[in-house]
Enzyme design. Structure first.
Site, PDB file in Angstrom:
ATOM      1  N   HIS A  42       0.720  -1.371   0.263  1.00  0.00           N
ATOM      2  CA  HIS A  42      -0.074   0.048  -0.142  1.00  0.00           C
ATOM      3  C   HIS A  42       1.056   1.241  -0.033  1.00  0.00           C
ATOM      4  CE1 HIS A  42       1.294   0.557   4.109  1.00  0.00           C
ATOM      5  NE2 HIS A  42       1.072  -0.762   4.270  1.00  0.00           N
ATOM      6  N   GLU A 220       0.566 -13.154  13.882  1.00  0.00           N
ATOM      7  CA  GLU A 220       1.626 -12.693  13.444  1.00  0.00           C
ATOM      8  C   GLU A 220       3.108 -13.117  14.069  1.00  0.00           C
ATOM      9  OE1 GLU A 220       1.988  -9.077  11.422  1.00  0.00           O
ATOM     10  OE2 GLU A 220      -0.100  -9.124  10.778  1.00  0.00           O
ATOM     11  N   ASP A 315       3.837  -4.772   3.464  1.00  0.00           N
ATOM     12  CA  ASP A 315       5.556  -4.934   3.799  1.00  0.00           C
ATOM     13  C   ASP A 315       5.970  -6.577   4.008  1.00  0.00           C
ATOM     14  OD1 ASP A 315       4.838  -4.555   6.123  1.00  0.00           O
ATOM     15  OD2 ASP A 315       6.428  -2.890   6.316  1.00  0.00           O
TER      16      ASP A 315
END
Length: 417
Positions: A42, A220, A315
């Protein structure tokens, strides 16, 4: 961009195992661009963390932003419009799509994003730049604000063995880095010695604290400690610069040389790479997006899916995918981030119309730090930066092409769990 023709150099070896085949290029006129898949980060957003811990590690006031935390900014939208404009000129130059105002059928283009505001908006602004005035469908999950499983870089292996190996891999990776200079620079910028954290928790020097890594199924990869604090702080400072804040508001005017920017971003890059690029972690968290790319681009015949596929994620998606696929180390000129805001992995499938052989070329296309800050217009005459990438098991010729068959093998290997 200039592309030259590829002719396949057949291996002389007639026995197994067969080494990856080196391509070679001679005549640009014979090369045809058949299909492109872009994996984009983004564009410019507000800091995800701009309160809480960041207010506690400095005695200074952080600048205010005019949008919600983690949202694409107005400048981020403009930057992506320019990127879309550039890509449309590049598409037209290479005759990928029909020569018409709106080559936007499902056979032509397909835009798919994670279901967060900043990723959806990035695709919308890209489409406005690339296909102005055209009806373009942006595909995403219906619940905005909830991560799409394809783009969600979470651990899916809950076994104790995996956890042990993953934690060891992160620890080993971090031990191989030299971050002392970066921590010292950030300590100075924050004036951490006069902060609340120093007074109450004795956190007066980031380099003296320990990091603790976290691996849990359905979450995550994570870390607590100075690396996490540093990542949040440097991210906020980078974004101030990109957004065009006055110089005296960007890191309170204290980061004023390329050397200082480089030092600070060793911390941000270390955070990203330690959490998402150790091989055992990368292959696990990147598996959903690798599988999507394989089924929609790599393992299908030409014509079965759209000629231009545009994916917008994060990313962490790019970093983990590049590790899982075994990309060789690379440098992005005039950027301090290794996976910069708005940067794009551009997978290009080319055909030599004489030999009928297919080839792959992968480039990192990105805006420099100053192009982001200056909101620079992009076109073929004033382009973003391009860096040709190489995969370990898909050797490229002097013009950056590798054989399509070797690329398919790379993807198959990356998908192995």
């Amino acid at each position: 961009m200039k592309y030259k023709v590829l002719t396949l150099c057949l291996s002389a070896a007639l026995f197994a195992p067969i080494a990856p085949t080196m391509a070679s290029t001679d005549n640009q006129a014979d090369m045809v661009l058949d299909q492109v898949l872009v994996l984009s980060r983004h564009n410019l957003r507000t800091p995800i963390v701009n309160t809480g811990i960041l207010t506690e590690v400095t005695d200074k006031k952080w600048p205010d932003w005019d949008a919600k935390s983690g949202y694409l900014t107005t400048q981020g939208g403009a930057l992506e419009v320019y990127m879309g404009h550039y890509f449309r000129e590049w598409i037209d130059q290479n005759k990928l799509l029909a020569d018409e105002l709106c080559p936007t059928s499902n056979e032509d283009i397909y835009l798919y994003t994670n279901s967060l505001q900043r990723t959806i908006a990035t695709a919308q602004f890209f489409a406005a730049g690339a296909f102005p005035g055209c009806k373009v469908n942006i595909h995403h999950q219906p619940e905005i604000g909830k991560m799409d499983p394809v783009f969600n870089p979470i651990i899916t292996n809950g076994s104790p063995e995996f956890k042990q190996k993953a934690l060891a891999a992160m620890d080993d990776y971090l031990k191989g880095l030299s971050l002392k200079a970066g921590y010292e620079e950030l300590d100075t910028v924050l004036n951490i010695k006069d902060s609340q954290k120093c007074k109450t928790d004795k956190l007066c020097n980031l380099d003296s604290q320990k990091n603790s890594f976290i691996i849990e199924a359905d979450k995550e990869p994570g870390v607590s400690g100075p690396l996490k604090i540093a990542n949040s702080a440097v991210d906020a400072i980078d974004l101030q610069y990109y957004e065009g804040f006055p110089a005296d508001q960007v890191a309170w005017g204290l980061v004023d040389t390329p050397e200082k920017w480089k030092k600070l971003n060793t911390l941000k890059n270390a955070y990203q790479e330690t959490l998402f690029t150790p091989k055992i972690i990368a292959k696990n968290v990147a598996h959903p997006i690798l599988n999507y790319i394989d089924k929609g681009f790599v393992s299908v015949d030409k014509g079965e899916t759209a000629k231009f596929i545009f994916l917008v994620g994060h990313d962490s998606n790019i970093a983990s995918l590049m590790s899982a696929m075994d990309f060789k180390p690379y440098q992005l000129a005039q950027q301090y981030e290794h996976t910069p805001i708005g940067g794009k992995l551009v997978f290009q499938r080319w055909t030599d119309k004489q030999t009928k052989k297919d080839f792959m070329k992968v480039e990192y296309v990105y805006q420099t730090a100053d192009q982001l800050r200056d909101n620079a217009y992009l076109s073929l005459e004033t382009p973003p930066k391009h860096v040709t990438l190489e995969l370990k098991d898909c050797p490229v010729d002097k013009n950056g092409y590798c054989s399509w068959e070797d690329f398919q093998k790379v993807m198959a290997k990356a998908l192995e769990q």
